[in-house]
Design an enzyme around this catalytic site. Sequence first.
Site, short mmCIF file in Angstrom:
data_model
loop_
_atom_site.label_atom_id
_atom_site.label_comp_id
_atom_site.label_asym_id
_atom_site.label_seq_id
_atom_site.Cartn_x
_atom_site.Cartn_y
_atom_site.Cartn_z
N SER A 32 13.41 32.81 42.32
CA SER A 32 12.10 32.77 42.92
C SER A 32 11.35 34.11 42.93
O SER A 32 10.16 34.13 43.21
CB SER A 32 12.24 32.26 44.36
OG SER A 32 13.02 33.15 45.13
N LYS A 52 8.68 41.77 47.19
CA LYS A 52 8.58 40.30 47.25
C LYS A 52 7.85 39.89 48.53
O LYS A 52 8.04 40.51 49.58
CB LYS A 52 9.98 39.68 47.21
CG LYS A 52 9.97 38.17 47.00
CD LYS A 52 11.38 37.65 46.78
CE LYS A 52 11.38 36.14 46.55
NZ LYS A 52 12.71 35.60 46.24
N SER A 104 17.95 34.27 42.94
CA SER A 104 16.54 34.61 42.73
C SER A 104 16.24 36.03 42.30
O SER A 104 15.09 36.37 42.10
CB SER A 104 15.75 34.32 43.99
OG SER A 104 15.46 32.96 44.04
N1 GLN Z 1 16.91 28.49 42.94
C1 GLN Z 1 17.62 28.58 44.16
C2 GLN Z 1 16.97 27.76 45.22
O1 GLN Z 1 16.04 27.10 44.91
C3 GLN Z 1 17.75 30.02 44.58
C4 GLN Z 1 16.56 30.57 45.26
C5 GLN Z 1 16.74 31.93 45.84
O2 GLN Z 1 17.70 32.62 45.54
N2 GLN Z 1 15.82 32.32 46.71
O3 GLN Z 1 17.35 27.71 46.35
#
Ligand code: GLN
Length: 469
Positions: free
Chosen positions: A146, A69, A171
């Site tokens: 994400s 990532k 995510s």
């Molecule tokens: N969707 C969640 C957020 O927007 C989780 C994102 C993540 O785990 N990086 O914060």
Amino acid sequence: MKAIDFIKKVQNKEIDIIEHTHKVLEECKKINKEYNYLNTVSEDLAIKQAETVKKNPNGRLSGLPISIKDSICVKDVESTAGSKILKDYKPLFNATAVQKAIDEGAIIIGKTAQDEFGFGGFSTNVGLGFKIPLNPFDKERSTGGSSGGGAGLTQKASFPHLSFGESTGGSIVNPASFCGVFGLCPTYGRISRYGLIDYGNSLDKIGPMSKNVYDSALLLSVISGHDIKDSTSLNQKTEDYTQYLKKDIKNLKIGIIKEAFGEGVDKKVNKKIQEAINKLEKFGAKTEEISLKIPIKYGIPTYYLTATAEASSNLAKFCGMRYGAYEELKGNFDEYFTNVRSNNFGKEAKRRIMLGTFARMSGFRDAYYIKAAKVRTLIIEEYKKVFKKVDTLLSPTVPILPIKFNDISKLSIMENYMIDIMTVGPNLAGLPHINIPVGFENSLPIGMMLVSDHLKEGVLLQVAKEFDN
Ligand code: GLN
């Protein structure tokens, strides 16, 4: 081919690893043209690593292509966390987890697309100038987020491959669900965060995504463990997680989360999860309905207050002076700072900076940030109580099928954040959780989530292997 079979072939020199790596890079570039899974393909590094592996093919991950990532630092490879503000930033060091994989012969093929700094659940909040990754089953739909690029590539790649994801509030499991792959988010502190570009320090975790369970178990065994460079890393010995795949699930107690099957959950998702529950019962697991009140009812506001407060504090360092984007030096520092940040952060990052700054501002802190911290404690307590009764909790990972881009644009901010309804709880509590692909409806993948008690990743793998392909 499973990673383990591939690695054996590399170790026995049945595969020319340099030739293979060239082919992998070509395929990555081809897939990328169509699906935008990689922000950077790290060709030079991959070939150099392949040459090293050719000389010494004995590592536990020998020759295995791994994508990372974009928010996880890889030495000398642009690592932007998907943000324009970190453009051209090439870390001088590897994240500990990355270093551990490289030390065992892994080959780093590139940095995967994501929501800017992890701010999103659909990989559509990409930084300025970045491309949105497309769902491997339907290009008009989201990969989830994400860690969307990593999940998409894991599904699409024809070669054995593992991906490093990151989760703050879901995510890893969310994109794994939308892309039909396994994704494991470990206990907070199980894998070092050193070299992970912070979103919310008390929440962030690195974890593996893979096409089959064994590969995730293998990667977790390699990259977990204590790290003196991360003060939040747990002082616990590493385990051989692949051993859990040999255990059956007879008499394992599975709690079916009552609140996870109600209003707002797509009927097709419900149906597939029910089929999966039946299968687990057939294999001897004991299921019972469990009510999980506070995490479901208050998880979203608790998470978004905590995560944005931490994010707004973390992002303060991106001021155009140390690394990443900069502007022409004009005006006083405040003007310069404002300019750099206005021109280089995307819309959602700005929203979160404002929300988070507000939540921790004096005068509001008690009502928002501190209150969220208290509710977080209640959430942890409720999970802890439940895990005295059952070994693992089960629910859909995401309440809907992979969503169309067109429909995302129609969601309100609140509806957008609701995608995380099932995943914020375990993340707030630092509990390990996994996405298990359980089948398709309308040719789109559906994922089931299991959560277990702290450091009980093994239970998740034990159950997940019943759905391995
Ligand atoms: N969707 C969640 C957020 O927007 C989780 C994102 C993540 O785990 N990086 O914060």
